[in-house]
Design a protein around this motif. Structure first.
Motif, mmCIF file in Angstrom:
data_model
loop_
_atom_site.group_PDB
_atom_site.id
_atom_site.type_symbol
_atom_site.label_atom_id
_atom_site.label_comp_id
_atom_site.label_asym_id
_atom_site.label_seq_id
_atom_site.Cartn_x
_atom_site.Cartn_y
_atom_site.Cartn_z
ATOM 1 N N TYR A 1 27.198 -7.513 14.013
ATOM 2 C CA TYR A 1 28.591 -7.102 14.121
ATOM 3 C C TYR A 1 29.068 -7.281 15.562
ATOM 4 O O TYR A 1 28.389 -6.850 16.507
ATOM 5 C CB TYR A 1 28.755 -5.634 13.712
ATOM 6 C CG TYR A 1 28.299 -5.342 12.314
ATOM 7 C CD1 TYR A 1 29.189 -5.364 11.244
ATOM 8 C CD2 TYR A 1 26.963 -5.041 12.054
ATOM 9 C CE1 TYR A 1 28.761 -5.105 9.955
ATOM 10 C CE2 TYR A 1 26.524 -4.774 10.770
ATOM 11 C CZ TYR A 1 27.425 -4.807 9.725
ATOM 12 O OH TYR A 1 26.988 -4.546 8.444
ATOM 13 N N ALA A 2 30.218 -7.915 15.739
ATOM 14 C CA ALA A 2 30.833 -8.075 17.056
ATOM 15 C C ALA A 2 31.664 -6.834 17.370
ATOM 16 O O ALA A 2 32.370 -6.302 16.512
ATOM 17 C CB ALA A 2 31.706 -9.318 17.089
ATOM 18 N N ILE A 3 31.577 -6.386 18.611
ATOM 19 C CA ILE A 3 32.347 -5.234 19.071
ATOM 20 C C ILE A 3 33.557 -5.752 19.842
ATOM 21 O O ILE A 3 33.409 -6.408 20.872
ATOM 22 C CB ILE A 3 31.500 -4.320 19.974
ATOM 23 C CG1 ILE A 3 30.151 -3.994 19.314
ATOM 24 C CG2 ILE A 3 32.266 -3.055 20.311
ATOM 25 C CD1 ILE A 3 30.256 -3.267 18.010
ATOM 26 N N GLY A 4 34.760 -5.476 19.336
ATOM 27 C CA GLY A 4 35.959 -6.024 19.941
ATOM 28 C C GLY A 4 36.363 -7.303 19.251
ATOM 29 O O GLY A 4 36.000 -7.569 18.105
ATOM 30 N N ALA A 5 37.107 -8.144 19.946
ATOM 31 C CA ALA A 5 37.573 -9.402 19.367
ATOM 32 C C ALA A 5 36.382 -10.307 19.071
ATOM 33 O O ALA A 5 35.569 -10.560 19.960
ATOM 34 C CB ALA A 5 38.531 -10.094 20.332
ATOM 35 N N PRO A 6 36.239 -10.812 17.845
ATOM 36 C CA PRO A 6 35.070 -11.633 17.494
ATOM 37 C C PRO A 6 34.888 -12.862 18.367
ATOM 38 O O PRO A 6 33.766 -13.282 18.629
ATOM 39 C CB PRO A 6 35.349 -12.024 16.036
ATOM 40 C CG PRO A 6 36.274 -10.974 15.520
ATOM 41 C CD PRO A 6 37.129 -10.583 16.693
ATOM 42 N N GLU A 7 36.006 -13.459 18.824
ATOM 43 C CA GLU A 7 35.896 -14.671 19.637
ATOM 44 C C GLU A 7 35.510 -14.370 21.086
ATOM 45 O O GLU A 7 34.999 -15.238 21.796
ATOM 46 C CB GLU A 7 37.200 -15.461 19.609
ATOM 47 C CG GLU A 7 38.403 -14.765 20.225
ATOM 48 C CD GLU A 7 39.075 -13.760 19.297
ATOM 49 O OE1 GLU A 7 40.106 -13.208 19.686
ATOM 50 O OE2 GLU A 7 38.568 -13.555 18.171
ATOM 51 N N SER A 8 35.725 -13.135 21.550
ATOM 52 C CA SER A 8 35.338 -12.738 22.909
ATOM 53 C C SER A 8 34.951 -11.258 22.897
ATOM 54 O O SER A 8 35.664 -10.413 23.431
ATOM 55 C CB SER A 8 36.481 -12.985 23.895
ATOM 56 O OG SER A 8 37.656 -12.288 23.488
ATOM 57 N N PRO A 9 33.840 -10.927 22.280
ATOM 58 C CA PRO A 9 33.451 -9.526 22.107
ATOM 59 C C PRO A 9 33.039 -8.865 23.422
ATOM 60 O O PRO A 9 32.685 -9.535 24.396
ATOM 61 C CB PRO A 9 32.270 -9.622 21.138
ATOM 62 C CG PRO A 9 31.697 -10.983 21.367
ATOM 63 C CD PRO A 9 32.871 -11.864 21.696
ATOM 64 N N GLU A 10 33.092 -7.535 23.419
ATOM 65 C CA GLU A 10 32.605 -6.750 24.554
ATOM 66 C C GLU A 10 31.173 -6.284 24.325
ATOM 67 O O GLU A 10 30.602 -5.571 25.157
ATOM 68 C CB GLU A 10 33.516 -5.542 24.792
ATOM 69 C CG GLU A 10 34.921 -5.916 25.213
ATOM 70 C CD GLU A 10 35.787 -4.703 25.496
ATOM 71 O OE1 GLU A 10 35.229 -3.650 25.877
ATOM 72 O OE2 GLU A 10 37.017 -4.811 25.331
ATOM 73 N N LEU B 1 28.228 -14.466 20.813
ATOM 74 C CA LEU B 1 27.169 -13.471 20.966
ATOM 75 C C LEU B 1 26.263 -13.817 22.139
ATOM 76 O O LEU B 1 25.903 -12.944 22.941
ATOM 77 C CB LEU B 1 26.353 -13.378 19.678
ATOM 78 C CG LEU B 1 27.144 -13.072 18.412
ATOM 79 C CD1 LEU B 1 26.241 -13.097 17.192
ATOM 80 C CD2 LEU B 1 27.846 -11.717 18.521
ATOM 81 N N THR B 2 25.879 -15.093 22.244
ATOM 82 C CA THR B 2 25.013 -15.492 23.352
ATOM 83 C C THR B 2 25.742 -15.376 24.683
ATOM 84 O O THR B 2 25.138 -15.057 25.707
ATOM 85 C CB THR B 2 24.495 -16.924 23.159
ATOM 86 O OG1 THR B 2 25.606 -17.827 23.042
ATOM 87 C CG2 THR B 2 23.658 -17.028 21.889
ATOM 88 N N SER B 3 27.051 -15.597 24.679
ATOM 89 C CA SER B 3 27.829 -15.508 25.909
ATOM 90 C C SER B 3 27.917 -14.068 26.402
ATOM 91 O O SER B 3 27.704 -13.787 27.590
ATOM 92 C CB SER B 3 29.236 -16.072 25.683
ATOM 93 O OG SER B 3 30.031 -15.919 26.837
ATOM 94 N N VAL B 4 28.224 -13.138 25.501
ATOM 95 C CA VAL B 4 28.338 -11.744 25.924
ATOM 96 C C VAL B 4 26.968 -11.203 26.318
ATOM 97 O O VAL B 4 26.845 -10.399 27.251
ATOM 98 C CB VAL B 4 29.000 -10.884 24.817
ATOM 99 C CG1 VAL B 4 28.078 -10.676 23.633
ATOM 100 C CG2 VAL B 4 29.428 -9.534 25.380
ATOM 101 N N TYR B 5 25.923 -11.650 25.651
ATOM 102 C CA TYR B 5 24.572 -11.228 26.022
ATOM 103 C C TYR B 5 24.228 -11.699 27.428
ATOM 104 O O TYR B 5 23.659 -10.942 28.230
ATOM 105 C CB TYR B 5 23.559 -11.775 25.019
ATOM 106 C CG TYR B 5 22.119 -11.508 25.402
ATOM 107 C CD1 TYR B 5 21.486 -10.320 25.044
ATOM 108 C CD2 TYR B 5 21.393 -12.443 26.148
ATOM 109 C CE1 TYR B 5 20.171 -10.070 25.412
ATOM 110 C CE2 TYR B 5 20.077 -12.202 26.514
ATOM 111 C CZ TYR B 5 19.468 -11.014 26.143
ATOM 112 O OH TYR B 5 18.166 -10.771 26.523
#
Length: 213
Positions: A96-105, A60-64
């Motif tokens: 909630y993660a959008i897309g793959a939980p390990e690498s969400p979009e 989550l912090t990475s996609v943010y």
């Protein structure tokens, strides 16, 4: 921006706006999303302190961080701010993660309170597909919540991708900023790869003389 003249005296200026959106859940588009949505199990509470966030937070912090780099007025969050969003006192937030939980979009965080309004307390979307998934996710709650509230930019993906009425502006609040270290701010902002050139810049900062150099 509660006292603009006072803040202007020490160099603050208007830099952007925080837009409060609302929508009737039934008017949000529930079609077209192609990404899965997975609930992320996060610890309920964190003790105060500067310790790093756990492994469950990293996607989550990475996609943010990737999303925030392309936005204006978005905080580079410390663990304190992440806890305020996802593990606040006296309130339950579901993430909630959008897309793959390990690498969400992207992701969406919601607060399910009693009443007619579903509150989106935090969200980000790297792609149009992720934004459509978030809109669709909100629309799927129309049987339980009549309206949906959230904050965003004056023109963001969630509002731009609606084909009909969708999100409407409830209020707009300006925010201020003050550059306290001009050299570091210019160096850290990021620049196009391969571009070369020179810019002459003269700074007149009566309150922070170091900026004049």
């Amino acid at each position: 921006a509660s006292n603009l003249p006072l803040y202007r005296k020490v160099g603050f200026g208007l830099a952007g706006t925080r837009t409060h959106y609302t929508a009737q859940a039934a008017t949000l588009s529930a079609n077209g999303e192609t990404l899965g949505i997975t609930r992320v199990d996060l610890p309920d509470r964190f003790v105060p302190g500067p310790q790093a966030l756990g492994a469950a937070w990293k996607p989550l912090t990475s996609v943010y961080a990737r999303w925030a780099a392309g936005e204006s007025g978005v905080l580079d969050r410390s663990p304190f701010f992440w806890r305020e969003k996802f593990a606040p006192l006296n309130r339950t937030v579901d993430v909630y993660a959008i897309g793959a939980p390990e690498s969400p979009e992207g992701y969406v965080a919601t607060h399910y309170a009693k009443g007619e309004t579903l509150t989106i307390v935090d969200w980000c979307a790297l792609t149009p597909a992720a934004a459509r998934a978030i809109n669709g996710f909100a629309a799927q709650h129309r049987a339980s919540w009549q309206t949906v509230d959230r904050f965003g930019a004056p023109a963001d993906l969630l509002s731009l991708l609606q084909h009909d009425r969708g999100w409407t502006v409830r209020s707009v609040e300006p925010w201020l900023t003050r550059v306290v270290d001009v050299e570091t701010a210019l160096a850290a902002r990021g620049w196009p790869v391969g571009e070369r050139g020179q810019i002459g810049l003269q700074v007149d900062d009566a309150d922070l003389p170091a900026n004049n150099a």
